[in-house]
Scaffold this motif. Sequence first.
Motif, PDB file in Angstrom:
ATOM      1  N   ALA A 302       0.957  -1.677   0.128  1.00  0.00           N
ATOM      2  CA  ALA A 302      -0.072  -0.057  -0.162  1.00  0.00           C
ATOM      3  C   ALA A 302       1.077   0.641  -0.096  1.00  0.00           C
ATOM      4  O   ALA A 302       0.863   2.450  -1.121  1.00  0.00           O
ATOM      5  CB  ALA A 302      -0.904   0.292   1.193  1.00  0.00           C
ATOM      6  N   ALA A 303       2.030   1.227   0.639  1.00  0.00           N
ATOM      7  CA  ALA A 303       2.477   2.379   0.964  1.00  0.00           C
ATOM      8  C   ALA A 303       3.112   2.433  -0.112  1.00  0.00           C
ATOM      9  O   ALA A 303       3.495   3.636  -0.972  1.00  0.00           O
ATOM     10  CB  ALA A 303       3.599   2.396   2.070  1.00  0.00           C
ATOM     11  N   LEU A 304       3.615   1.905  -1.427  1.00  0.00           N
ATOM     12  CA  LEU A 304       4.766   1.918  -2.436  1.00  0.00           C
ATOM     13  C   LEU A 304       3.801   2.393  -3.481  1.00  0.00           C
ATOM     14  O   LEU A 304       4.490   2.848  -3.968  1.00  0.00           O
ATOM     15  CB  LEU A 304       4.913   0.418  -2.124  1.00  0.00           C
ATOM     16  CG  LEU A 304       6.491  -0.824  -1.851  1.00  0.00           C
ATOM     17  CD1 LEU A 304       6.882  -1.278  -1.800  1.00  0.00           C
ATOM     18  CD2 LEU A 304       7.470   0.674  -1.118  1.00  0.00           C
ATOM     19  N   VAL A 305       2.867   1.764  -3.380  1.00  0.00           N
ATOM     20  CA  VAL A 305       1.746   1.801  -4.222  1.00  0.00           C
ATOM     21  C   VAL A 305       1.101   3.549  -5.063  1.00  0.00           C
ATOM     22  O   VAL A 305       1.279   4.182  -5.546  1.00  0.00           O
ATOM     23  CB  VAL A 305       0.257   1.266  -4.230  1.00  0.00           C
ATOM     24  CG1 VAL A 305      -0.716   1.991  -5.163  1.00  0.00           C
ATOM     25  CG2 VAL A 305       0.813  -0.201  -4.812  1.00  0.00           C
ATOM     26  N   LEU A 438       6.541  -6.745  -8.480  1.00  0.00           N
ATOM     27  CA  LEU A 438       7.586  -6.920  -7.542  1.00  0.00           C
ATOM     28  C   LEU A 438       8.994  -6.133  -8.740  1.00  0.00           C
ATOM     29  O   LEU A 438       9.352  -5.253  -8.151  1.00  0.00           O
ATOM     30  CB  LEU A 438       7.988  -8.284  -8.647  1.00  0.00           C
ATOM     31  CG  LEU A 438       7.064  -9.916  -8.149  1.00  0.00           C
ATOM     32  CD1 LEU A 438       7.938 -10.275  -9.355  1.00  0.00           C
ATOM     33  CD2 LEU A 438       8.094  -9.288  -6.809  1.00  0.00           C
ATOM     34  N   GLN A 439       8.192  -5.405  -9.455  1.00  0.00           N
ATOM     35  CA  GLN A 439       8.246  -4.238  -9.816  1.00  0.00           C
ATOM     36  C   GLN A 439       8.097  -2.567  -8.768  1.00  0.00           C
ATOM     37  O   GLN A 439       9.172  -2.365  -8.311  1.00  0.00           O
ATOM     38  CB  GLN A 439       8.064  -3.166 -11.014  1.00  0.00           C
ATOM     39  CG  GLN A 439       8.549  -2.342 -11.393  1.00  0.00           C
ATOM     40  CD  GLN A 439       9.621  -2.801 -12.095  1.00  0.00           C
ATOM     41  OE1 GLN A 439      10.308  -4.295 -12.751  1.00  0.00           O
ATOM     42  NE2 GLN A 439      11.762  -1.782 -12.686  1.00  0.00           N
ATOM     43  N   THR A 443      11.516  -1.648  -6.655  1.00  0.00           N
ATOM     44  CA  THR A 443      11.779   0.334  -7.083  1.00  0.00           C
ATOM     45  C   THR A 443      12.204   1.004  -6.150  1.00  0.00           C
ATOM     46  O   THR A 443      12.732   1.730  -5.333  1.00  0.00           O
ATOM     47  CB  THR A 443      10.894   0.888  -8.001  1.00  0.00           C
ATOM     48  OG1 THR A 443      10.889   0.202  -9.328  1.00  0.00           O
ATOM     49  CG2 THR A 443      11.148   1.688  -8.065  1.00  0.00           C
ATOM     50  N   ALA A 444      11.825  -0.067  -4.888  1.00  0.00           N
ATOM     51  CA  ALA A 444      11.540   0.505  -3.410  1.00  0.00           C
ATOM     52  C   ALA A 444      13.074   0.427  -2.873  1.00  0.00           C
ATOM     53  O   ALA A 444      13.574   0.234  -1.737  1.00  0.00           O
ATOM     54  CB  ALA A 444      10.149   0.098  -2.966  1.00  0.00           C
ATOM     55  N   GLY A 445      13.666  -0.693  -3.498  1.00  0.00           N
ATOM     56  CA  GLY A 445      15.070  -1.250  -2.744  1.00  0.00           C
ATOM     57  C   GLY A 445      14.394  -2.397  -2.311  1.00  0.00           C
ATOM     58  O   GLY A 445      15.766  -2.899  -1.307  1.00  0.00           O
ATOM     59  N   GLU A 446      13.669  -2.726  -2.201  1.00  0.00           N
ATOM     60  CA  GLU A 446      13.196  -3.804  -1.215  1.00  0.00           C
ATOM     61  C   GLU A 446      13.442  -5.431  -1.812  1.00  0.00           C
ATOM     62  O   GLU A 446      13.115  -6.337  -1.414  1.00  0.00           O
ATOM     63  CB  GLU A 446      12.212  -3.615  -0.490  1.00  0.00           C
ATOM     64  CG  GLU A 446      11.455  -3.225   0.391  1.00  0.00           C
ATOM     65  CD  GLU A 446      10.134  -2.528   0.665  1.00  0.00           C
ATOM     66  OE1 GLU A 446       9.148  -4.103   0.794  1.00  0.00           O
ATOM     67  OE2 GLU A 446       9.751  -2.053   1.181  1.00  0.00           O
ATOM     68  N   LEU A 447      13.806  -5.170  -3.090  1.00  0.00           N
ATOM     69  CA  LEU A 447      14.279  -6.633  -4.385  1.00  0.00           C
ATOM     70  C   LEU A 447      15.322  -6.418  -4.746  1.00  0.00           C
ATOM     71  O   LEU A 447      15.235  -5.623  -5.356  1.00  0.00           O
ATOM     72  CB  LEU A 447      12.941  -7.501  -4.924  1.00  0.00           C
ATOM     73  CG  LEU A 447      12.849  -8.532  -5.423  1.00  0.00           C
ATOM     74  CD1 LEU A 447      12.570  -9.476  -3.844  1.00  0.00           C
ATOM     75  CD2 LEU A 447      11.708  -9.074  -5.917  1.00  0.00           C
TER      76      LEU A 447
END
Length: 450
Positions: A302-305, A438-439, A443-447
């Motif tokens: 939710a926060a990433l979106v 997954l993108q 993009t958030a550096g979590e993967l």
Amino acid sequence: MDEDTRYEAVRSRDGRFDGEFFFAVSTTGIYCRPSCPAVTPKRRNVRFFATAAAAQGSGFRACRRCRPDAVPGSAEWNVRADVVGRAMRLIGDGVVDREGVAGLAGRLGYSARQVQRQLTAELGAGPVALARAQRSHTARVLLQTTGLPVTQVAFAAGFASVRQFNDTIRAVYASTPSELRAAAPGARRTATPSAGVPLRLAYRGAYQSAAVFDVLAAEAVPGVEEVSGEPGKRVYRRTLRLPYGTGIVAVDERARGWLDARLHLTDLRDLTTAVGRLRRLLDLDADPYAVDERLGADPRLAALVAARPGLRSPGAADPEELAVRALVGAEEAERLVQRYGKALDAPCGSLTHLFPEAGALAQADGPVAALGAALADGHVRLDPGADRDDAQAALLTLPGMDARTVAVIRTRALGDPDVAPPDLDVPDSWRPWRSYALQHLRTAGELETE
């Protein structure tokens, strides 16, 4: 959506549905996009169509105010893996213009009659009508952005004769080609073919161009691609191998409801194909509203979106090239370009080569040779109409291919919006947009970036 819901979208001029359907007004003979700013017609005078071609086939002309032929393509054709979805992607790539309906049917593994029947039943238009609508849009772009003589525009857009071209332009735009050209803004009309074809690449909703350009910059293969300029003002450039010749494309990072681009082509018949491939690379036909609604409801995402609404999942300008790059990595891809790539007749800055053809790579060593041979002989098909499951199964038979690499190819080369690597535990609640989920994490550096 039922027709009453569509009419409500028209009443509210909802741009979310531009390209997803079209409406026509029986009293004026004109068809429009849902967000057209004109006065809303009465419900009893409105008809709805799945495609611009279906509206044109029913005798309606394109609105000069909202230009319904210039909307983003329907996101449905990116998502769907059935025959109709595959056919629409192939038509968008110009297959009907180059190979006819028989060629389209052959690529799909069906008879021409079956393809005609399925497209007409679902979309209200067959492959010839859909290709005709696409040609008319290409012709309008060339008329209004270049100084090409009208006769050259006709053949560059894919028409078989000048008479066919004139008749189509009159039917679709209620104007002669000369009148259509005269209606364009003067600044855009003065462009010349030698200066390239200027384009505005439309998209729907929000578009996180910075994230897309970050991916392009990180992956750029020297000699074939470059990203220059400061963040926020970057320009992506690359070479393209196309059916009739070659091309060089430049795209500006700044998003204004569209992306500015310029195409330099050795043969203008490649314009439609080049634009389609560029749109797939940049994921311009996605439906960010549907993606964000589903993923934004997930607690982890939710926060990433919310931070990056409209984040896209980049595709590929050349699916076969992407497959090779996914297999060998960036450093080896650069070496392959220098050894097997075709040098441009006229280098443009740092752009000096086309990425090697599959047949040339079949002469290389190791797994890349096996992949090149499989692509060259058709054992592996990655064109826009390829069956994704068949392609995955064929790729997994090749040496050096593992499930994770094939997942990258399926996501990027085949544009599948719902792919998850086999070594990740990805919840089903992210379907059918796992590629986008997954993108967001990458993009958030979590993967880890692929």
